[in-house]
Design a protein around this motif. Structure first.
Motif, mmCIF file in Angstrom:
data_model
loop_
_atom_site.group_PDB
_atom_site.id
_atom_site.type_symbol
_atom_site.label_atom_id
_atom_site.label_comp_id
_atom_site.label_asym_id
_atom_site.label_seq_id
_atom_site.Cartn_x
_atom_site.Cartn_y
_atom_site.Cartn_z
ATOM 1 N N ASN A 1 0.847 -1.181 0.000
ATOM 2 C CA ASN A 1 0.000 0.000 0.000
ATOM 3 C C ASN A 1 0.889 1.240 0.000
ATOM 4 N N ALA A 2 0.273 2.394 -0.053
ATOM 5 C CA ALA A 2 0.999 3.649 -0.198
ATOM 6 C C ALA A 2 0.101 4.749 0.349
ATOM 7 N N SER A 3 0.656 5.931 0.512
ATOM 8 C CA SER A 3 -0.146 7.020 1.088
ATOM 9 C C SER A 3 -1.194 7.501 0.095
ATOM 10 N N GLN A 4 -2.154 8.256 0.610
ATOM 11 C CA GLN A 4 -3.390 8.576 -0.126
ATOM 12 C C GLN A 4 -3.167 9.415 -1.393
ATOM 13 N N THR A 5 -3.659 8.917 -2.505
ATOM 14 C CA THR A 5 -3.505 9.604 -3.790
ATOM 15 C C THR A 5 -4.788 9.594 -4.621
ATOM 16 N N MET A 6 -5.588 8.532 -4.516
ATOM 17 C CA MET A 6 -6.743 8.365 -5.404
ATOM 18 C C MET A 6 -8.051 8.302 -4.603
ATOM 19 N N PRO A 7 -9.118 8.873 -5.153
ATOM 20 C CA PRO A 7 -10.426 8.764 -4.490
ATOM 21 C C PRO A 7 -11.045 7.399 -4.780
ATOM 22 N N LYS B 1 -14.308 12.344 -3.973
ATOM 23 C CA LYS B 1 -13.661 13.473 -4.650
ATOM 24 C C LYS B 1 -12.306 13.835 -4.065
ATOM 25 N N ARG B 2 -11.871 13.133 -3.022
ATOM 26 C CA ARG B 2 -10.528 13.438 -2.525
ATOM 27 C C ARG B 2 -9.762 12.133 -2.321
ATOM 28 N N PRO B 3 -8.422 12.198 -2.297
ATOM 29 C CA PRO B 3 -7.621 10.979 -2.162
ATOM 30 C C PRO B 3 -7.956 10.200 -0.889
ATOM 31 N N PHE B 4 -8.113 8.910 -1.037
ATOM 32 C CA PHE B 4 -8.320 8.033 0.129
ATOM 33 C C PHE B 4 -7.390 6.815 0.069
ATOM 34 N N ILE B 5 -7.279 6.192 -1.096
ATOM 35 C CA ILE B 5 -6.388 5.046 -1.269
ATOM 36 C C ILE B 5 -5.118 5.475 -2.003
ATOM 37 N N GLY B 6 -4.061 4.680 -1.829
ATOM 38 C CA GLY B 6 -2.814 4.950 -2.538
ATOM 39 C C GLY B 6 -2.859 4.380 -3.950
ATOM 40 N N THR B 7 -1.812 4.640 -4.716
ATOM 41 C CA THR B 7 -1.720 4.044 -6.055
ATOM 42 C C THR B 7 -1.115 2.647 -5.898
ATOM 43 N N ASN B 8 -1.509 1.997 -4.826
ATOM 44 C CA ASN B 8 -1.037 0.683 -4.379
ATOM 45 C C ASN B 8 -0.562 -0.234 -5.507
ATOM 46 N N LEU C 1 7.192 -9.736 -16.703
ATOM 47 C CA LEU C 1 7.377 -8.968 -15.465
ATOM 48 C C LEU C 1 6.454 -7.752 -15.472
ATOM 49 N N LEU C 2 5.344 -7.914 -14.788
ATOM 50 C CA LEU C 2 4.381 -6.818 -14.641
ATOM 51 C C LEU C 2 4.762 -6.042 -13.384
ATOM 52 N N ASP C 3 4.779 -4.729 -13.471
ATOM 53 C CA ASP C 3 4.993 -3.886 -12.274
ATOM 54 C C ASP C 3 4.253 -2.590 -12.517
ATOM 55 N N MET C 4 3.142 -2.419 -11.844
ATOM 56 C CA MET C 4 2.278 -1.274 -12.150
ATOM 57 C C MET C 4 1.665 -0.654 -10.901
ATOM 58 N N ALA C 5 1.457 0.658 -10.994
ATOM 59 C CA ALA C 5 0.617 1.327 -10.005
ATOM 60 C C ALA C 5 -0.832 1.108 -10.434
ATOM 61 N N TYR D 1 -10.350 0.820 -8.735
ATOM 62 C CA TYR D 1 -10.629 1.178 -7.327
ATOM 63 C C TYR D 1 -10.680 -0.100 -6.482
ATOM 64 N N ALA D 2 -11.357 -1.113 -6.993
ATOM 65 C CA ALA D 2 -11.483 -2.371 -6.251
ATOM 66 C C ALA D 2 -10.129 -3.078 -6.113
ATOM 67 N N ILE D 3 -9.328 -3.061 -7.168
ATOM 68 C CA ILE D 3 -8.006 -3.705 -7.101
ATOM 69 C C ILE D 3 -7.127 -2.979 -6.084
ATOM 70 N N SER D 4 -7.138 -1.665 -6.165
ATOM 71 C CA SER D 4 -6.326 -0.874 -5.243
ATOM 72 C C SER D 4 -6.765 -1.109 -3.795
ATOM 73 N N MET D 5 -8.067 -1.235 -3.598
ATOM 74 C CA MET D 5 -8.604 -1.445 -2.250
ATOM 75 C C MET D 5 -8.208 -2.825 -1.707
ATOM 76 N N PHE D 6 -8.240 -3.844 -2.554
ATOM 77 C CA PHE D 6 -7.879 -5.174 -2.027
ATOM 78 C C PHE D 6 -6.390 -5.248 -1.711
ATOM 79 N N ILE D 7 -5.579 -4.488 -2.463
ATOM 80 C CA ILE D 7 -4.147 -4.448 -2.129
ATOM 81 C C ILE D 7 -3.950 -3.760 -0.777
#
Lengths: 365, 365
Positions: A143-149, A154-161, A176-180, A232-238
């Protein structure tokens, strides 16, 4: 001063390692952090390369990272472990966790290692590559600090995990996949703002949560998850697997590396390791991967497309190119590293590549 | 004939189960397949509900699926297993694999089970829900027959390979992601074509690989992966883990359920199971999940947005609604099920809900 542009990767890695040692990191751990940064630069992922040296040092100097901490296994079973990084550098903690995961997977077939009390760990590819060398498959999440709603917010809550997965192949370039989990890096919006050009719909929202093509409004708003609600769902499960499950921070409790100087980041990671040989002999698997990749690359191409690429393929080529011809760094980064070097009495210029045709303008060589 | 619209979920499940028994499936396995279909309808995922009954039956009748096959563990270790479905129904094989994964994860903390020789397994949510009931987290992947081009390609090569993840919560609605890796279901493009309206850029390409807003051209071309190259990479790693790694088909070797009558589909799946209690007591975890979900749902909303939703939340509400008020099926599906029922001497009308206000037009009740 004339700023040199090109650096020898091994010498630049040695420079970084020496700097971290001077900042109080053990030689072994300094080598790990330096290797993870240079690996990113070699792969062309400059956003996660030596450009991060300054912030890592600043957090060590301001006691936001503890380079003497020893990561501890808090609990474990045959196929799991929970590692507390105790706030050491992210690459040090991540590397320890991957060692545990790979060892357990070698013994038991598979393993899942969760991590809390960590920091920014560099690129996920760095860890995935360690597994690929051992003929294992590694899924990497952080995970990472807040960047995406969230979708609808309308404001950042999840990171670009980020999510990374590495899979070895035989003669073909491995996968080799490596993505935000964002549509696009925030840096691309900054570049659009500097150039005064519009950004495509879907990249970002303004501060009222409205879709925008104005990069200035986007920078006051938030970058969006890739693919809308699915991203959003992928980022949240990470975030759930890396943070909620491990005891690390999650959502607003993962603190921003650049903005929060009150407390450690408390980043969480999750590593899933799998020993391929539990499913089939490695040579059979590699032949199947080669067949898959060859067939994929031979697909008919859209108009204007020169080549169909496998995830990570461009980056593997970049590694070859940069190992041979050097890593080119922008003036701002060179200047920053030079100042750090002077502060710690390590000479950055020792890492410069002095090619004949460039010698004239590089008077420091 | 007047077609009834609404069906009682338990009676409809019983109808489906009886049909499969008549088609040669054991009572136990028929119940599994029927449950997986009805679960999809209850959740509002009608595309994966009883609408699939006809094709499953046709493949059994034409010897493309072997309902008497016994799935076998080909190899296993403490934390892994490779299951050969031996071409039984996908839901039967998937359920067996999940049982193995959950049992091993309970014993060892985590487990990864790969599956080959399977068929269309319904929705990933069906399996994730089984894990959530046992306070476990399950990652579900499956490959599928060719639907999407790789980035830069112009014809289908990878499937819309789905990913599902379920995570239990305490008082809040749990997290349940279940998604295809395409931007959008092909069905939405069919609807646009029927209505004669344009589709957004980014949904699909025409047969030359060019981006198109014309739904007719899109249907001759291919639907695209979500988020461009990132979705392509995610879909590809699911194909690698489900297919290349397990010995199942991959790429063009996963055969189309509706079009290929020469051979079994040879679908592959991968299940990753994790016992939450290896990381923290389940009640602590559930409190952390509740906190996360509550904070997320309380985020300020964009203009025009009524509520911020958690992945799976709408579907959990739909289950409540449909359990209470019945499952509404389109005329075409009712007609198809009715014909199947007549062929196997099972009366579909036994599953109809006869509400007073609807009785008049439902003369078969």
């Amino acid at each position: 001063m004339v700023y040199p542009k090109k650096f020898d990767w091994e010498k630049l890695q040695s420079f970084c390692s020496k700097i971290f040692v001077k900042a109080g990191v053990s030689k072994e751990n300094a080598d790990i952090v330096a290797e993870s940064l240079i690996m990113a630069d070699l792969r062309g992922v400059d956003s996660h390369g030596v450009v991060r040296t300054a912030i890592y040092l600043e957090r060590i100097e301001k006691k936001m990272i503890d380079p003497l901490a020893v990561p501890e296994i808090e609990s474990q079973d045959f196929a799991t472990a929970l590692l507390n990084g105790n706030n050491n550098l992210g690459a040090v903690v991540g590397t320890k966790a991957v060692e545990i995961a790979l060892e357990k997977a070698k013994d038991r077939g598979a393993a899942i290692v969760g991590v809390k009390g960590s920091n920014h760990f560099g690129t996920g590819a760095y860890y995935a590559l360690k597994a690929m060398e051992k003929n294992m498959i590694l899924l990497v999440m952080s995970n990472a600090s807040q960047t995406m709603p969230p979708t609808g917010g309308k404001r950042p809550f999840i990171g670009t995990n980020p999510l990374a997965v590495g899979v070895p192949a035989g003669k073909e370039t491995p996968f080799l996949l490596d993505m935000a989990t964002s549509v696009v890096a925030r840096g691309k919006i900054i570049v659009a703002a500097q150039k005064g050009i519009e950004i495509p719909i879907g990249w970002a929202i303004d501060k009222k949560g409205r879709s925008t093509t104005d990069p200035e409004e986007a920078l006051e708003g938030a970058v969006l998850p890739l693919g809308g609600p699915k991203g959003y769902a992928i980022s949240m499960f990470i975030d759930i697997l890396s943070g909620v499950l491990t005891g690390a921070g999650f959502g607003k409790y993962v603190y921003n590396m650049y903005e929060n100087w009150e407390q450690p980041q408390n980043v969480g990671h999750l590593f899933i390791a799998l020993d391929i040989e539990r499913f089939m002999p490695i040579e059979v698997f590699k032949n199947r991967m080669d067949c898959y990749i060859k067939e994929l690359k031979a697909e008919p191409k859209s108009e204007g497309v020169d080549e169909i690429l496998i995830p990570g393929e461009l980056e593997f080529r970049k590694v070859e190119e940069r190992k041979q011809h050097g890593i080119e760094l922008p003036k701002k980064v060179v200047s920053e590293l030079d100042q750090i070097g002077k502060r710690y009495s390590i000479n950055l210029l020792d890492a410069v590549i002095c090619e004949i045709e460039e010698r004239e303008e590089m008077n420091e060589c």
